[in-house]
Each structure stands twice: as structure tokens, then as C-alpha cells.
Write a protein that holds these residues in place. Structure first.
Motif, PDB file in Angstrom:
ATOM      1  N   VAL A   1       0.917  -1.188  -0.127  1.00 11.17           N
ATOM      2  CA  VAL A   1      -0.223   0.112   0.113  1.00 11.17           C
ATOM      3  C   VAL A   1       0.849   1.355   0.079  1.00 11.17           C
ATOM      4  N   ALA A   2       1.951   1.158   0.611  1.00 13.33           N
ATOM      5  CA  ALA A   2       2.656   2.485   0.864  1.00 13.33           C
ATOM      6  C   ALA A   2       3.514   2.626  -0.623  1.00 13.33           C
ATOM      7  N   ILE A   3       3.795   1.618  -1.345  1.00 19.04           N
ATOM      8  CA  ILE A   3       4.315   1.934  -2.703  1.00 19.04           C
ATOM      9  C   ILE A   3       3.279   2.477  -3.565  1.00 19.04           C
ATOM     10  N   ASP A   4       2.173   1.609  -3.483  1.00 17.48           N
ATOM     11  CA  ASP A   4       1.102   2.335  -4.373  1.00 17.48           C
ATOM     12  C   ASP A   4       0.552   3.736  -4.011  1.00 17.48           C
ATOM     13  N   VAL A   5       0.749   3.933  -2.846  1.00 18.71           N
ATOM     14  CA  VAL A   5       0.335   5.707  -2.509  1.00 18.71           C
ATOM     15  C   VAL A   5       1.579   6.545  -3.282  1.00 18.71           C
ATOM     16  N   ARG A   6       2.867   6.002  -3.021  1.00 19.13           N
ATOM     17  CA  ARG A   6       3.999   6.713  -3.557  1.00 19.13           C
ATOM     18  C   ARG A   6       3.786   6.723  -5.275  1.00 19.13           C
ATOM     19  N   ALA A   7       3.328   5.744  -5.843  1.00 22.83           N
ATOM     20  CA  ALA A   7       3.267   5.508  -7.238  1.00 22.83           C
ATOM     21  C   ALA A   7       2.069   6.463  -7.900  1.00 22.83           C
ATOM     22  N   LYS A   8       0.939   6.685  -7.013  1.00 17.21           N
ATOM     23  CA  LYS A   8      -0.076   7.398  -7.537  1.00 17.21           C
ATOM     24  C   LYS A   8       0.291   8.675  -7.854  1.00 17.21           C
ATOM     25  N   GLY A   9       1.270   9.455  -7.007  1.00 20.89           N
ATOM     26  CA  GLY A   9       1.774  10.847  -7.467  1.00 20.89           C
ATOM     27  C   GLY A   9       2.543  10.772  -8.548  1.00 20.89           C
ATOM     28  N   VAL A  10       3.347   9.785  -8.947  1.00 21.90           N
ATOM     29  CA  VAL A  10       4.175   9.713 -10.069  1.00 21.90           C
ATOM     30  C   VAL A  10       3.393   9.466 -11.263  1.00 21.90           C
ATOM     31  N   TRP A  11       2.402   8.515 -11.206  1.00 21.06           N
ATOM     32  CA  TRP A  11       1.198   8.221 -12.182  1.00 21.06           C
ATOM     33  C   TRP A  11       0.699   9.595 -12.527  1.00 21.06           C
ATOM     34  N   ASP A  12       0.158  10.176 -11.543  1.00 24.87           N
ATOM     35  CA  ASP A  12      -0.635  11.519 -11.786  1.00 24.87           C
ATOM     36  C   ASP A  12       0.425  12.336 -12.698  1.00 24.87           C
ATOM     37  N   LEU A  13       1.496  12.396 -12.444  1.00 24.48           N
ATOM     38  CA  LEU A  13       2.344  13.379 -12.841  1.00 24.48           C
ATOM     39  C   LEU A  13       2.515  13.139 -14.552  1.00 24.48           C
ATOM     40  N   VAL A  14       2.876  11.847 -14.792  1.00 26.64           N
ATOM     41  CA  VAL A  14       3.163  11.335 -15.827  1.00 26.64           C
ATOM     42  C   VAL A  14       2.010  11.096 -16.940  1.00 26.64           C
ATOM     43  N   LYS A  15       0.921  10.676 -16.505  1.00 26.28           N
ATOM     44  CA  LYS A  15      -0.300  10.223 -17.240  1.00 26.28           C
ATOM     45  C   LYS A  15      -1.399  11.204 -17.167  1.00 26.28           C
ATOM     46  N   GLU A  16      -1.651  11.806 -15.983  1.00 28.37           N
ATOM     47  CA  GLU A  16      -2.827  12.623 -15.859  1.00 28.37           C
ATOM     48  C   GLU A  16      -2.797  14.100 -15.755  1.00 28.37           C
ATOM     49  N   GLU A  17      -1.486  14.671 -15.563  1.00 30.85           N
ATOM     50  CA  GLU A  17      -1.392  15.997 -15.349  1.00 30.85           C
ATOM     51  C   GLU A  17      -0.389  16.378 -16.511  1.00 30.85           C
ATOM     52  N   SER A  18      -0.786  16.353 -17.683  1.00 30.05           N
ATOM     53  CA  SER A  18      -0.069  16.893 -18.779  1.00 30.05           C
ATOM     54  C   SER A  18       0.016  18.392 -18.823  1.00 30.05           C
ATOM     55  N   PRO A  19       1.237  19.062 -18.734  1.00 30.22           N
ATOM     56  CA  PRO A  19       1.152  20.493 -18.734  1.00 30.22           C
ATOM     57  C   PRO A  19       1.024  21.001 -20.300  1.00 30.22           C
ATOM     58  N   ALA A  20       0.528  22.027 -20.366  1.00 33.91           N
ATOM     59  CA  ALA A  20       0.489  22.923 -21.692  1.00 33.91           C
ATOM     60  C   ALA A  20       1.593  22.538 -22.533  1.00 33.91           C
ATOM     61  N   PRO A  21       1.355  21.961 -23.909  1.00 35.42           N
ATOM     62  CA  PRO A  21       2.388  21.628 -24.746  1.00 35.42           C
ATOM     63  C   PRO A  21       2.894  23.058 -25.447  1.00 35.42           C
ATOM     64  N   ALA A  22       4.303  22.958 -25.934  1.00 36.61           N
ATOM     65  CA  ALA A  22       5.025  23.970 -26.695  1.00 36.61           C
ATOM     66  C   ALA A  22       4.871  23.441 -28.050  1.00 36.61           C
ATOM     67  N   LEU A  23       4.733  22.018 -28.352  1.00 33.00           N
ATOM     68  CA  LEU A  23       4.503  21.472 -29.472  1.00 33.00           C
ATOM     69  C   LEU A  23       3.906  20.199 -29.574  1.00 33.00           C
ATOM     70  N   THR A  24       2.944  20.040 -30.601  1.00 29.50           N
ATOM     71  CA  THR A  24       2.293  18.836 -30.604  1.00 29.50           C
ATOM     72  C   THR A  24       2.389  18.156 -31.793  1.00 29.50           C
ATOM     73  N   VAL A  25       2.743  16.691 -31.765  1.00 23.67           N
ATOM     74  CA  VAL A  25       3.154  15.966 -32.902  1.00 23.67           C
ATOM     75  C   VAL A  25       2.423  14.758 -32.954  1.00 23.67           C
ATOM     76  N   LYS A  26       1.552  14.307 -33.951  1.00 22.82           N
ATOM     77  CA  LYS A  26       1.026  12.901 -34.245  1.00 22.82           C
ATOM     78  C   LYS A  26       2.050  12.056 -34.485  1.00 22.82           C
ATOM     79  N   LEU A  27       1.999  10.721 -33.897  1.00 20.55           N
ATOM     80  CA  LEU A  27       2.818   9.900 -34.235  1.00 20.55           C
ATOM     81  C   LEU A  27       1.875   8.523 -34.577  1.00 20.55           C
ATOM     82  N   ALA A  28       2.446   8.028 -35.716  1.00 18.17           N
ATOM     83  CA  ALA A  28       1.627   6.803 -36.075  1.00 18.17           C
ATOM     84  C   ALA A  28       2.696   5.631 -36.129  1.00 18.17           C
ATOM     85  N   ALA A  29       2.206   4.599 -35.690  1.00 15.67           N
ATOM     86  CA  ALA A  29       3.098   3.504 -35.616  1.00 15.67           C
ATOM     87  C   ALA A  29       2.670   2.136 -36.399  1.00 15.67           C
ATOM     88  N   LEU A  30       3.700   1.705 -37.251  1.00 20.70           N
ATOM     89  CA  LEU A  30       2.959   0.570 -38.317  1.00 20.70           C
ATOM     90  C   LEU A  30       4.194  -0.176 -38.265  1.00 20.70           C
TER      91      LEU A  30
END
Length: 244
Positions: free
Chosen positions: A80-109
């Protein structure tokens, strides 16, 4: 010491991810040493001896159950302690995207990467879009937003130095962001087995200084200084693997 084996971190959120990884290594490493040490002690103390008889232990007393219950409580608390610590990192990387200076579309194939830059109008799907393969060119010190799609099977955008990995699923547009702190060239890999030539699905993240990036922009958008003079159909010069 173990983290020194990792690739160089050049991402603004990289230290948070490395800190979480360090916590997991310490917790799991300590638990491993204690568990294996206890097992070794018990093997030595209660080894087979001449004249000794095995005993059946039902484990129905509280004292006997404590050998199971106490470790379970400790492991659950640490998890549980690791999950609590990981929640903040997840939000930073996945949920709290700052305003971008550049947006690029990526297509994988199978088996490559296609990057689409908007033209001076800032809109995708217009004739002045710039489409490049293999090379993703971005400025250092600025937030970059990727809108990722797959044209065939599941792929995964992975740059170890960014501490960024994101699966790309057909039929969905998946966003991701990063901000690079150091100019340079970093390999883009696909970390999902996507076919026979999966091993060759390599791209290059080319990070320029802001001044160098403006020069690169002016080469592709000479009229406006902020876009491209090439159409999407004529901007595929990098499809052969040449840098653009």
C-alpha cells in the motif's frame, strides 16, 4: 548503485520515476534478504539429525498462525505504501500533462514510425503538414505532446532515457508528453513484439537546443518561420532513413 546501470535520465519527470524504482528495489531487496536468510537459518537449525523424528504442525494455534499473519500484514502495508507513492508519479506522467509547446502526431506501423507536424496554421490535416519517418525532432526544455495511433497491430513507444513507455493500440488515439533536459540523439524502440521485423523498428529522437530547433523550423517553413513549405506528400524525404 543499481540505478547507475540505467540509461542516462534526460526527462523532467525521470527523477520521480527513478525515486519510485529505488523505493521498490529497497523494499523488495530487503524482504528478499530477510526471507532467504530466515530460510537458511531454519535449514541449518532444523536439519535432519540421527534419531530425530518429523512432527506434524497443524498451525491452528495463534502462535503458529503468527508466522503467516505477521508477514502478510507487513507485505500488505509495504504494498500500500508503494501504491500511494506510485499514485503521485502516475498522476504526474499520465494525468497532469502541462500545456505543450509543440504537438506531434505519431503513427506506428510495421515496422517504423511516422511523425506529423502541423503547419503554420497549427492544424493537422492541411497541405502544409510535415510528415517525417524515423526522426522525431524536438526542442530541449519545452513540453512536447504526442498523439499516438497504430495503423496495424499493438506497438509501444519506448525511450529509456525519457523513462517513457506507452502502448499504442489500433483504433485509439493515445496522448503522452515529455520534456527533455539535454540535447542529443536517443533511440526510439518498440517494446511490444509486433511482427517478424520487430527488432528493426527503430527511430531516433533528435533533441536540439531552442536556437537549433528554430533553424530546423525555418528550413521546413521558410515563408512563415514557424511552419513548413512542404506538403505532406513531398515531405517524406526521410522515409529512406535520411535525416530531415
Amino acid at each position: 548503485m543499481i540505478l547507475s546501470w540505467l540509461p542516462q535520465d534526460v526527462s523532467t519527470f525521470g527523477p520521480s520515476i527513478d525515486s519510485l524504482l529505488k523505493l521498490i528495489i529497497y523494499v523488495v531487496g530487503t524482504a528478499f534478504v530477510l526471507a532467504e536468510g530466515t530460510l537458511l537459518v531454519f535449514v541449518i537449525l532444523y536439519r535432519r539429525r540421527e534419531g530425530g523424528r518429523a512432527a506434524f504442525v497443524p498451525g491452528d494455534s495463534l502462535r503458529q498462525l503468527a508466522w503467516v499473519l505477521i508477514p502478510v500484514v507487513i507485505v500488505a502495508f509495504l504494498d500500500v505504501a508503494i501504491d500511494v507513492r506510485a499514485k503521485g508519479v502516475w498522476d504526474l506522467v499520465k494525468e497532469e500533462s502541462p500545456a505543450p509547446a509543440l504537438t506531434v502526431k505519431l503513427a506506428a506501423l510495421q515496422f517504423g514510425w511516422e511523425f506529423t507536424y502541423p503547419g503554420p496554421d497549427g492544424k493537422f490535416g492541411t497541405p502544409n503538414d510535415l510528415v517525417q519517418t524515423t526522426f522525431l525532432t524536438v526542442p530541449a526544455g519545452q513540453v512536447i505532446r504526442l498523439l499516438m495511433t497504430s495503423k496495424d497491430v499493438i506497438h509501444s513507444f519506448y525511450v529509456p532515457q525519457l523513462r517513457l513507455r506507452q502502448d499504442i493500440i489500433p483504433g485509439r488515439e493515445i496522448p503522452a508528453w515529455f520534456e527533455v533536459t539535454k540535447p542529443g540523439k536517443y533511440e526510439i524502440a518498440c517494446s511490444q513484439l509486433c511482427g517478424n521485423s520487430h527488432f528493426a523498428m527503430k527511430g531516433i529522437l533528435r533533441v536540439l537546443t531552442p536556437e537549433e530547433y528554430q533553424q530546423w523550423v525555418s528550413q521546413h517553413w521558410p515563408k512563415s518561420g514557424a511552419g513548413t513549405g512542404k506538403s505532406a506528400s513531398s515531405a517524406r524525404s526521410s522515409a529512406s532513413g535520411t535525416e530531415g
